[in-house]
Design an enzyme around this catalytic site. Structure first.
Site, PDB file in Angstrom:
ATOM      1  N   LYS A 170     -61.288   0.476 -21.505  1.00 54.07           N
ATOM      2  CA  LYS A 170     -61.755   1.360 -20.420  1.00 54.07           C
ATOM      3  C   LYS A 170     -60.673   2.391 -20.111  1.00 54.07           C
ATOM      4  O   LYS A 170     -60.947   3.593 -20.041  1.00 54.07           O
ATOM      5  CB  LYS A 170     -62.057   0.561 -19.167  1.00 54.07           C
ATOM      6  CG  LYS A 170     -62.231   1.394 -17.903  1.00 54.07           C
ATOM      7  CD  LYS A 170     -62.537   0.582 -16.662  1.00 54.07           C
ATOM      8  CE  LYS A 170     -61.347   0.063 -15.961  1.00 54.07           C
ATOM      9  NZ  LYS A 170     -60.632   1.008 -15.081  1.00 54.07           N
ATOM     10  N   ASN A 171     -59.435   1.928 -19.952  1.00 56.66           N
ATOM     11  CA  ASN A 171     -58.368   2.810 -19.472  1.00 56.66           C
ATOM     12  C   ASN A 171     -57.799   3.735 -20.534  1.00 56.66           C
ATOM     13  O   ASN A 171     -57.018   4.630 -20.218  1.00 56.66           O
ATOM     14  CB  ASN A 171     -57.256   1.983 -18.818  1.00 56.66           C
ATOM     15  CG  ASN A 171     -57.715   1.422 -17.482  1.00 56.66           C
ATOM     16  OD1 ASN A 171     -58.803   1.775 -16.987  1.00 56.66           O
ATOM     17  ND2 ASN A 171     -56.936   0.526 -16.915  1.00 56.66           N
ATOM     18  N   LEU A 187     -47.948  13.272  -7.483  1.00 51.98           N
ATOM     19  CA  LEU A 187     -47.095  13.438  -8.672  1.00 51.98           C
ATOM     20  C   LEU A 187     -47.800  14.289  -9.735  1.00 51.98           C
ATOM     21  O   LEU A 187     -47.173  15.065 -10.455  1.00 51.98           O
ATOM     22  CB  LEU A 187     -46.714  12.066  -9.251  1.00 51.98           C
ATOM     23  CG  LEU A 187     -45.943  11.141  -8.306  1.00 51.98           C
ATOM     24  CD1 LEU A 187     -45.663   9.796  -8.979  1.00 51.98           C
ATOM     25  CD2 LEU A 187     -44.641  11.778  -7.836  1.00 51.98           C
ATOM     26  N   ASP A 230     -52.658  -5.077 -13.662  1.00 55.02           N
ATOM     27  CA  ASP A 230     -54.096  -5.331 -13.889  1.00 55.02           C
ATOM     28  C   ASP A 230     -54.374  -6.756 -14.341  1.00 55.02           C
ATOM     29  O   ASP A 230     -55.533  -7.138 -14.466  1.00 55.02           O
ATOM     30  CB  ASP A 230     -54.652  -4.359 -14.934  1.00 55.02           C
ATOM     31  CG  ASP A 230     -54.679  -2.945 -14.412  1.00 55.02           C
ATOM     32  OD1 ASP A 230     -54.926  -2.027 -15.205  1.00 55.02           O
ATOM     33  OD2 ASP A 230     -54.424  -2.745 -13.204  1.00 55.02           O
ATOM     34  N   ARG A 233     -53.611   5.430  -3.537  1.00 51.85           N
ATOM     35  CA  ARG A 233     -53.788   6.082  -4.852  1.00 51.85           C
ATOM     36  C   ARG A 233     -53.625   7.606  -4.761  1.00 51.85           C
ATOM     37  O   ARG A 233     -54.492   8.357  -5.161  1.00 51.85           O
ATOM     38  CB  ARG A 233     -55.153   5.734  -5.446  1.00 51.85           C
ATOM     39  CG  ARG A 233     -55.560   4.284  -5.427  1.00 51.85           C
ATOM     40  CD  ARG A 233     -54.793   3.401  -6.397  1.00 51.85           C
ATOM     41  NE  ARG A 233     -55.015   3.715  -7.781  1.00 51.85           N
ATOM     42  CZ  ARG A 233     -56.005   3.219  -8.539  1.00 51.85           C
ATOM     43  NH1 ARG A 233     -56.906   2.437  -7.973  1.00 51.85           N
ATOM     44  NH2 ARG A 233     -56.110   3.522  -9.815  1.00 51.85           N
ATOM     45  N   CYS A 258     -58.809   3.505  -2.827  1.00 50.01           N
ATOM     46  CA  CYS A 258     -59.779   2.463  -3.175  1.00 50.01           C
ATOM     47  C   CYS A 258     -59.246   1.166  -2.563  1.00 50.01           C
ATOM     48  O   CYS A 258     -58.241   1.163  -1.861  1.00 50.01           O
ATOM     49  CB  CYS A 258     -59.923   2.352  -4.690  1.00 50.01           C
ATOM     50  SG  CYS A 258     -58.467   1.704  -5.465  1.00 50.01           S
ATOM     51  N   ARG A 277     -67.503  -2.467 -13.691  1.00 51.21           N
ATOM     52  CA  ARG A 277     -66.734  -1.236 -13.962  1.00 51.21           C
ATOM     53  C   ARG A 277     -65.815  -1.433 -15.154  1.00 51.21           C
ATOM     54  O   ARG A 277     -65.488  -0.478 -15.852  1.00 51.21           O
ATOM     55  CB  ARG A 277     -65.853  -0.873 -12.757  1.00 51.21           C
ATOM     56  CG  ARG A 277     -66.610  -0.614 -11.499  1.00 51.21           C
ATOM     57  CD  ARG A 277     -65.716  -0.053 -10.457  1.00 51.21           C
ATOM     58  NE  ARG A 277     -65.167   1.238 -10.916  1.00 51.21           N
ATOM     59  CZ  ARG A 277     -64.685   2.135 -10.081  1.00 51.21           C
ATOM     60  NH1 ARG A 277     -64.665   1.905  -8.782  1.00 51.21           N
ATOM     61  NH2 ARG A 277     -64.213   3.273 -10.517  1.00 51.21           N
TER      62      ARG A 277
HETATM   63  C1  EPZ Z   1     -53.922   3.437 -13.968  1.00 45.52           C
HETATM   64  O1  EPZ Z   1     -54.179   3.873 -12.646  1.00 45.52           O
HETATM   65  C2  EPZ Z   1     -55.040   2.457 -14.313  1.00 45.52           C
HETATM   66  N1  EPZ Z   1     -56.324   3.139 -14.242  1.00 45.52           N
HETATM   67  C3  EPZ Z   1     -55.023   1.277 -13.324  1.00 45.52           C
HETATM   68  O2  EPZ Z   1     -56.019   0.340 -13.749  1.00 45.52           O
HETATM   69  C4  EPZ Z   1     -53.649   0.595 -13.412  1.00 45.52           C
HETATM   70  O3  EPZ Z   1     -53.603  -0.443 -12.460  1.00 45.52           O
HETATM   71  C5  EPZ Z   1     -52.544   1.627 -13.123  1.00 45.52           C
HETATM   72  O4  EPZ Z   1     -52.658   2.733 -14.056  1.00 45.52           O
HETATM   73  C6  EPZ Z   1     -51.151   1.025 -13.269  1.00 45.52           C
HETATM   74  O5  EPZ Z   1     -50.994   0.499 -14.543  1.00 45.52           O
HETATM   75  C7  EPZ Z   1     -56.727   3.895 -15.300  1.00 45.52           C
HETATM   76  O6  EPZ Z   1     -56.025   4.024 -16.286  1.00 45.52           O
HETATM   77  C8  EPZ Z   1     -58.072   4.557 -15.175  1.00 45.52           C
HETATM   78  P1  EPZ Z   1     -50.540   5.146 -11.508  1.00 45.52           P
HETATM   79  P2  EPZ Z   1     -53.357   5.147 -12.052  1.00 45.52           P
HETATM   80  O7  EPZ Z   1     -50.705   6.609 -11.385  1.00 45.52           O
HETATM   81  O8  EPZ Z   1     -53.185   6.157 -13.105  1.00 45.52           O
HETATM   82  C9  EPZ Z   1     -48.641   5.615  -7.174  1.00 45.52           C
HETATM   83  C10 EPZ Z   1     -57.820  -1.126 -13.510  1.00 45.52           C
HETATM   84  O9  EPZ Z   1     -57.923  -2.193 -12.876  1.00 45.52           O
HETATM   85  N2  EPZ Z   1     -48.844   7.058  -7.398  1.00 45.52           N
HETATM   86  O10 EPZ Z   1     -49.595   4.601 -12.528  1.00 45.52           O
HETATM   87  O11 EPZ Z   1     -53.984   5.546 -10.779  1.00 45.52           O
HETATM   88  C11 EPZ Z   1     -49.973   4.906  -6.957  1.00 45.52           C
HETATM   89  O12 EPZ Z   1     -50.372   4.991  -5.613  1.00 45.52           O
HETATM   90  C12 EPZ Z   1     -57.128   0.067 -12.876  1.00 45.52           C
HETATM   91  O13 EPZ Z   1     -58.245  -0.941 -14.682  1.00 45.52           O
HETATM   92  C13 EPZ Z   1     -48.372   7.965  -6.471  1.00 45.52           C
HETATM   93  O14 EPZ Z   1     -47.781   7.590  -5.462  1.00 45.52           O
HETATM   94  O15 EPZ Z   1     -51.941   4.442 -11.747  1.00 45.52           O
HETATM   95  C14 EPZ Z   1     -49.669   3.494  -7.371  1.00 45.52           C
HETATM   96  O16 EPZ Z   1     -49.069   2.808  -6.288  1.00 45.52           O
HETATM   97  C15 EPZ Z   1     -56.698  -0.218 -11.435  1.00 45.52           C
HETATM   98  N3  EPZ Z   1     -48.587   9.300  -6.674  1.00 45.52           N
HETATM   99  C16 EPZ Z   1     -48.657   3.671  -8.495  1.00 45.52           C
HETATM  100  O17 EPZ Z   1     -48.114   4.993  -8.342  1.00 45.52           O
HETATM  101  C17 EPZ Z   1     -49.254   9.764  -7.783  1.00 45.52           C
HETATM  102  O18 EPZ Z   1     -49.411  11.003  -7.928  1.00 45.52           O
HETATM  103  C18 EPZ Z   1     -49.269   3.527  -9.878  1.00 45.52           C
HETATM  104  O19 EPZ Z   1     -50.181   4.584 -10.046  1.00 45.52           O
HETATM  105  C19 EPZ Z   1     -49.719   8.823  -8.721  1.00 45.52           C
HETATM  106  C20 EPZ Z   1     -49.499   7.473  -8.513  1.00 45.52           C
END
Ligand code: EPZ
Length: 416
Positions: A22-23, A124, A303, A120, A115, A395
């Site tokens: 999915k990811n 960045l 995850d 989220r 969510c 999902r």
């Molecule tokens: C991806 O989410 C995955 N989703 C998530 O999987 C996964 O948990 C996550 O990466 C971490 O590995 C997809 O790939 C579609 P991040 P993403 O940007 O990209 C903070 C699942 O269950 N952050 O690495 O949203 C954020 O709030 C899903 O399959 C900022 O502060 O993750 C979080 O605390 C859930 N500012 C942390 O970084 C930003 O601009 C990680 O976020 C971006 C992120």
């Protein structure tokens, strides 16, 4: 709405096949926006989020159709607006931002809400794209971005954001000059996206390390690309074998992307061995608890945290779970406690006392991986568990009950 009715206690035995990731599928499908030719994706999972992505691509001018487990995308005249009623159902819609700016020089994407697991934010993503020359304003809940021509920049992320790395990776492929992403995410799904973009003619090196270099090119062509297997679905099935004291061959398992998970399973007493066609996870007579701290890849994946907590509830001894990535990813705890688990929360750490049998109960899914945790707990519990609101589960897992039944699970999907 449907629910899953699970009668626990049967060791799972046999083989179970992992679907496409999915990811990896979500950013790779969005990358179609960058292309000036049709593209074919193989091994795409039939999940709610993928249907949502295909619908969004259609709205953006890239009609996307499933045929079997392949998706055919035909980029046409692009439209810069990703509407709120779609973005609100799937945060990952924000991944169209980089490609739209790169191809069109403009984007109007509904600001993705938070969510269940956290705020989220996408700060960045936006600050990095601004370094490449994009300008943003917030207008009636939409991120409105503009730039004449994205130019290469040296970007260092404060946090190795997966989505941020993916958005910038896509944007930089058509930018003028070279872009360097420092403190980039190293997740296997980021590597898969980079490999897809290279197959379309992009010039990218360093994917899988924390420094990725992208040299902009004039245009990208189409290709025929197979999506990597889903490492989190694979990890979930590994835990299913462990928690039911079973013996499963996980087919098409991306085991080189699951080292941290496999090691923790071995620490708990499981046998995890690569074989012809997959990875075999086998219960060996005992389950010792362990400690989990979630980290960006290659650390233990957030995850898989909820799924492992379910396993720790039935293992012997104490275990600590520390969630360092998301601020609210313990929604499964109170539901596990309803099944008899002994889990105490202190901030972003959970103390899990195992050595006790779980008992079936009606429980409520709240987010994707919490749902998976409850299904796993139901497979191990004495009696019947009803997991409600499994639209969360759908999902990220392709008809999970149809995969689990053939290996011995007593699980059925019924209207709630
Ligand atoms: C991806 O989410 C995955 N989703 C998530 O999987 C996964 O948990 C996550 O990466 C971490 O590995 C997809 O790939 C579609 P991040 P993403 O940007 O990209 C903070 C699942 O269950 N952050 O690495 O949203 C954020 O709030 C899903 O399959 C900022 O502060 O993750 C979080 O605390 C859930 N500012 C942390 O970084 C930003 O601009 C990680 O976020 C971006 C992120």
């Amino acid at each position: 709405m449907d629910k899953l009715v699970i009668k626990g206690g049967t060791p799972l035995e046999g083989s179970i096949r992992v679907s496409g990731s999915k990811n990896a599928s979500l950013p790779i499908l969005m990358a179609s926006i960058l292309l000036e030719e049709p593209v074919i994706f193989r091994n795409v999972p039939r999940l709610r989020d993928i249907y949502t992505t295909n619908k969004l691509l259609g709205i953006l001018g890239c009609p996307a159709e499933f045929e079997g487990d392949s998706v055919y995308v035909k980029p046409c005249d692009l439209n810069p607006e990703a509407p709120y009623d779609l973005v609100k159902t799937m945060r990952a819609s924000v991944l169209c931002l980089g490609p739209l700016l790169a191809r069109l020089g403009e984007a109007r994407v509904a600001y993705p809400g938070g969510c269940a697991i956290g705020a989220r934010p996408v700060d960045l993503h936006l600050s990095a794209l601004e370094k490449m020359g994009a300008e943003f304003e917030l207008d009636s809940g939409y991120i409105v971005g503009r730039c004449k021509q994205l130019t290469g920049a040296h970007i260092r992320f404060d946090f190795p954001t997966v989505g941020g790395t993916e958005n910038l990776l896509m944007a930089a492929t058509l930018a003028k000059g070279e872009t360097v992403l420092e403190n980039a995410a190293r997740e296997p799904e980021v590597i898969d996206l980079a490999n897809f973009l290279c197959a379309c003619g992009a010039d990218i090196t360093g994917q899988g390390t924390d420094v990725i270099r992208i040299r902009g090119v004039e245009r990208l062509h189409g290709c025929d690309y197979r999506i990597m297997p889903d490492r989190i679905e694979a990890g979930t099935f590994m835990v299913a074998a462990a928690i039911t004291k079973g013996n499963l061959l996980i087919e098409d398992c991306p085991d080189d992307a699951l080292d941290a998970v496999s090691q923790k399973l071995r620490d708990m007493g499981l046998s995890v061995v690569s074989e012809e066609g997959g990875t075999r996870v086998k219960y060996q007579g005992h389950l010792e608890s362990t400690d989990i701290v979630t980290h960006p890849y290659p650390g233990f994946p957030t995850d898989m945290q909820a799924q492992f907590m379910a396993l720790m509830c039935v293992a012997d001894g104490f275990g600590m779970v520390e969630e360092t990535i998301f601020e609210n990813r313990f929604m499964h705890v109170l539901e596990l406690v309803r099944m008899g688990a002994d889990v105490r929360l202190v901030g972003r750490t959970a103390r899990v006392r195992g050595g006790r049998a779980l008992r079936g109960a009606p429980v409520m899914a709240s987010d994707l991986r919490a749902s998976a945790s409850l299904v796993l707990a139901g497979l191990a519990a004495e009696g019947e568990t009803h997991v409600q609101r499994i639209y969360h589960l759908d999902r990220g897992y392709e008809r999970i009950e149809e995969k689990l039944c053939p290996v011995g699970a007593d699980i059925q999907r019924v209207p709630e």
